[in-house]
Design a protein around this motif. Structure first.
Motif, PDB file in Angstrom:
ATOM      1  N   ILE A 250       0.846  -1.194   0.000  1.00 14.96           N
ATOM      2  CA  ILE A 250       0.000   0.000   0.000  1.00 14.96           C
ATOM      3  C   ILE A 250       0.879   1.241   0.000  1.00 14.96           C
ATOM      4  O   ILE A 250       2.096   1.155   0.217  1.00 14.96           O
ATOM      5  CB  ILE A 250      -0.944   0.051   1.226  1.00 14.96           C
ATOM      6  CG1 ILE A 250      -0.126   0.110   2.531  1.00 14.96           C
ATOM      7  CG2 ILE A 250      -1.903  -1.133   1.228  1.00 14.96           C
ATOM      8  CD1 ILE A 250      -0.958   0.396   3.762  1.00 14.96           C
ATOM      9  N   GLU A 251       0.246   2.392  -0.233  1.00 18.13           N
ATOM     10  CA  GLU A 251       0.907   3.685  -0.095  1.00 18.13           C
ATOM     11  C   GLU A 251       0.108   4.552   0.863  1.00 18.13           C
ATOM     12  O   GLU A 251      -1.124   4.475   0.887  1.00 18.13           O
ATOM     13  CB  GLU A 251       1.013   4.390  -1.452  1.00 18.13           C
ATOM     14  CG  GLU A 251       1.972   3.739  -2.418  1.00 18.13           C
ATOM     15  CD  GLU A 251       2.123   4.522  -3.719  1.00 18.13           C
ATOM     16  OE1 GLU A 251       3.012   4.167  -4.510  1.00 18.13           O
ATOM     17  OE2 GLU A 251       1.347   5.484  -3.924  1.00 18.13           O
ATOM     18  N   PRO A 252       0.776   5.389   1.643  1.00 18.44           N
ATOM     19  CA  PRO A 252       0.065   6.301   2.551  1.00 18.44           C
ATOM     20  C   PRO A 252      -0.388   7.552   1.828  1.00 18.44           C
ATOM     21  O   PRO A 252       0.158   7.915   0.776  1.00 18.44           O
ATOM     22  CB  PRO A 252       1.135   6.639   3.584  1.00 18.44           C
ATOM     23  CG  PRO A 252       2.420   6.601   2.793  1.00 18.44           C
ATOM     24  CD  PRO A 252       2.240   5.506   1.777  1.00 18.44           C
ATOM     25  N   ASP A 253      -1.380   8.230   2.398  1.00 20.29           N
ATOM     26  CA  ASP A 253      -1.695   9.584   1.962  1.00 20.29           C
ATOM     27  C   ASP A 253      -0.730  10.567   2.603  1.00 20.29           C
ATOM     28  O   ASP A 253      -0.277  11.521   1.972  1.00 20.29           O
ATOM     29  CB  ASP A 253      -3.141   9.937   2.325  1.00 20.29           C
ATOM     30  CG  ASP A 253      -4.136   9.074   1.578  1.00 20.29           C
ATOM     31  OD1 ASP A 253      -4.067   9.016   0.342  1.00 20.29           O
ATOM     32  OD2 ASP A 253      -4.970   8.429   2.250  1.00 20.29           O
ATOM     33  N   LEU A 254      -0.428  10.333   3.892  1.00 25.25           N
ATOM     34  CA  LEU A 254       0.574  11.107   4.614  1.00 25.25           C
ATOM     35  C   LEU A 254       1.500  10.138   5.328  1.00 25.25           C
ATOM     36  O   LEU A 254       1.056   9.095   5.827  1.00 25.25           O
ATOM     37  CB  LEU A 254      -0.076  12.044   5.627  1.00 25.25           C
ATOM     38  CG  LEU A 254      -0.933  13.188   5.074  1.00 25.25           C
ATOM     39  CD1 LEU A 254      -1.623  13.929   6.215  1.00 25.25           C
ATOM     40  CD2 LEU A 254      -0.108  14.150   4.234  1.00 25.25           C
ATOM     41  N   LEU A 255       2.771  10.491   5.390  1.00 25.31           N
ATOM     42  CA  LEU A 255       3.784   9.634   6.000  1.00 25.31           C
ATOM     43  C   LEU A 255       4.532  10.437   7.051  1.00 25.31           C
ATOM     44  O   LEU A 255       4.991  11.552   6.783  1.00 25.31           O
ATOM     45  CB  LEU A 255       4.751   9.141   4.917  1.00 25.31           C
ATOM     46  CG  LEU A 255       5.894   8.221   5.337  1.00 25.31           C
ATOM     47  CD1 LEU A 255       5.359   6.868   5.813  1.00 25.31           C
ATOM     48  CD2 LEU A 255       6.863   8.018   4.169  1.00 25.31           C
ATOM     49  N   LEU A 256       4.652   9.866   8.257  1.00 25.61           N
ATOM     50  CA  LEU A 256       5.386  10.516   9.344  1.00 25.61           C
ATOM     51  C   LEU A 256       6.797   9.942   9.417  1.00 25.61           C
ATOM     52  O   LEU A 256       6.978   8.724   9.472  1.00 25.61           O
ATOM     53  CB  LEU A 256       4.672  10.302  10.679  1.00 25.61           C
ATOM     54  CG  LEU A 256       3.197  10.704  10.742  1.00 25.61           C
ATOM     55  CD1 LEU A 256       2.665  10.510  12.153  1.00 25.61           C
ATOM     56  CD2 LEU A 256       2.989  12.135  10.272  1.00 25.61           C
ATOM     57  N   LEU A 257       7.781  10.823   9.447  1.00 28.61           N
ATOM     58  CA  LEU A 257       9.192  10.430   9.476  1.00 28.61           C
ATOM     59  C   LEU A 257       9.874  11.067  10.682  1.00 28.61           C
ATOM     60  O   LEU A 257       9.455  12.120  11.157  1.00 28.61           O
ATOM     61  CB  LEU A 257       9.900  10.910   8.207  1.00 28.61           C
ATOM     62  CG  LEU A 257       9.262  10.536   6.872  1.00 28.61           C
ATOM     63  CD1 LEU A 257      10.017  11.190   5.721  1.00 28.61           C
ATOM     64  CD2 LEU A 257       9.213   9.034   6.699  1.00 28.61           C
ATOM     65  N   GLY A 258      10.945  10.426  11.151  1.00 28.35           N
ATOM     66  CA  GLY A 258      11.696  10.986  12.263  1.00 28.35           C
ATOM     67  C   GLY A 258      12.818  10.060  12.683  1.00 28.35           C
ATOM     68  O   GLY A 258      13.375   9.330  11.870  1.00 28.35           O
ATOM     69  N   LYS A 259      13.148  10.095  13.960  1.00 27.08           N
ATOM     70  CA  LYS A 259      14.173   9.256  14.589  1.00 27.08           C
ATOM     71  C   LYS A 259      15.458   9.155  13.776  1.00 27.08           C
ATOM     72  O   LYS A 259      16.304  10.027  13.859  1.00 27.08           O
ATOM     73  CB  LYS A 259      13.589   7.888  14.940  1.00 27.08           C
ATOM     74  CG  LYS A 259      12.619   7.970  16.135  1.00 27.08           C
ATOM     75  CD  LYS A 259      12.341   6.620  16.736  1.00 27.08           C
ATOM     76  CE  LYS A 259      11.379   6.694  17.918  1.00 27.08           C
ATOM     77  NZ  LYS A 259      12.016   7.207  19.141  1.00 27.08           N
TER      78      LYS A 259
END
Length: 416
Positions: A250-259
């Motif tokens: 699947i693909e996200p509509d929004l993706l959270l990135l960090g760390k």
């Protein structure tokens, strides 16, 4: 010695004070050496003081230490966003913003989905963790200690069971719970988004059922609901690929990135479909420190090091080492002390069991101390704080991995 002026509300896993580190090794203020399987809770996929990142930070610090991008833009922010657009494996043109932390990325994602959908309700999952700010607390699928004594939280937020082979919750059970939610609790037309981790971090490294993820994607598409995927801990190679959502089809509509995005410097992001990221009025997104030039330089060096070939090589070494050790422990006289091996790739959790067969919370607490005394730092997780989550740097040398797991094995044997 007087007590340091630090709030007692901060929980400390290992009561030592680090002095310096190199890749997967750290030393405390007394000079004692440890092998680090904590990795800054998933921040150090490239280890402590990666030479490429250190050099990028030094060079940038001599040029420009700060400029608030929404006041006076700087080139590092632009270059990093272009690099992320190439690095994130989605089929659509990517847009986004940089933030200081994963929680701030989640907060801004909530603003974006409200603006884009005109709705406010959010559906999250049991065992999930998305941050410690007031709005993200309500997304978390666990009360203690995060939601205790803070009163009413921003909402509305609803929770569903998290379906995974690692926790015994099936796709069918999760879909039935979703059906009940929409027949009893809330009209689906009021739901702005779902937010989910493809592999739960704090929840014990549990991997999302792929068939359910595809069901969820279809459901969101059919009802105008957005899908936020939180890869703050699972991203940047932890699963053996760039991002764990690729395993789900699947693909996200929004993706959270960090760390692990910037090798230890505070930097995160929310990225996704351009039409969503443009939904707020100009000035609706931003932040003083967001996308600091030094952090951007560190992130660009990080992405450069994280080639697909490197990620595959590092991930395969860690995964094969973990699997081999775990399978050998299952044949040991003390095998009853360990339960499931959860997660995917190099993102693995080892469950501890009590003598009665329940969650081994006390055994894990004892193991943390014993391992630390012998020179290994480990990190707990799970609903009952009974799962060791393995977060050694992906760049850990084979010899150090073996040394660390030798200590782990001795501690497991001592427990039983």
């Amino acid at each position: 010695m007087s007590q340091a002026p630090i709030s007692n509300a901060l929980g400390i896993v290992h009561p030592i004070s680090l002095s310096h580190g190199r890749n997967a090794e750290v030393w405390d203020a007394t000079g004692k050496r440890y092998i680090d399987f904590v990795g800054g809770i998933g921040v150090l996929n490239l280890g402590h003081c990666h030479p490429q990142i250190v050099e990028a930070v030094r060079e940038q610090a001599g040029k420009l230490t700060h400029s608030a991008f929404n006041a006076v833009p700087h080139e590092g922010y632009r270059r990093l966003m272009e690099a992320l657009a190439r690095f994130v494996p989605v089929s659509y043109p990517l847009s986004g913003m940089l933030t200081n932390s994963g929680a701030e990325a989640a907060e801004n994602a909530l603003k974006v989905v409200r603006a884009a959908t005109g709705r406010t309700a959010v559906i999250a999952f049991d065992g999930g963790f998305h941050g410690r700010t007031l709005a993200t607390l309500n997304l978390n699928g666990k009360v203690a200690p995060y939601k205790q004594k803070v009163g009413v939280l921003p909402g509305p937020v609803y929770h569903l069971p998290y379906p995974s082979a690692d926790n015994g919750v099936s796709r069918e059970q999760a879909m039935a719970a979703m059906e009940r939610l929409f027949s009893v609790e809330i009209d689906r037309a009021e739901v702005a988004c779902f937010i989910v981790e493809p592999v739960q971090g704090e929840g014990g490294f549990q991997a999302l059922d792929a068939a359910f993820a595809q069901d969820l994607r279809r459901f969101c598409d059919a009802h105008g609901i957005l899908l936020i995927i939180d890869e703050i801990q699972s991203g940047f190679g932890r699963s053996g690929q760039r991002f764990a959502f690729s395993r789900l089809g699947i693909e996200p509509d929004l993706l959270l990135l960090g760390k692990s995005m910037a090798g230890g410097l505070p930097l995160a992001a929310v990225v996704g479909r351009r039409e969503l990221m443009d939904a707020l009025p100009k000035g609706g997104l931003g932040g003083t420190y967001s996308g600091n030039p030094i952090a951007c330089a560190a992130a660009l060096a990080t992405l450069e090091a994280m080639s697909d070939a490197n990620l595959a090589t590092w991930g395969e070494l860690q995964e094969s080492t973990i699997l081999a050790r775990y399978h050998s422990w299952q044949q040991a006289p003390w095998a009853a002390a360990i339960g499931r091996l959860s997660g995917v790739g190099a993102m693995r959790g080892i469950e501890l069991r009590s003598a009665e067969g329940g969650p081994g919370s006390e055994r894990l607490a004892s193991l943390l101390g014993n391992a630390r005394e012998q020179g290994l730092l480990l990190m707990p997780s799970g609903k009952y704080r009974h799962i060791i989550r393995l977060l050694a740097p992906l760049t850990t040398e084979r010899e150090l991995l073996d040394e660390g797991f030798d200590i782990f094995e001795r501690c497991l044997a001592q427990l039983a």
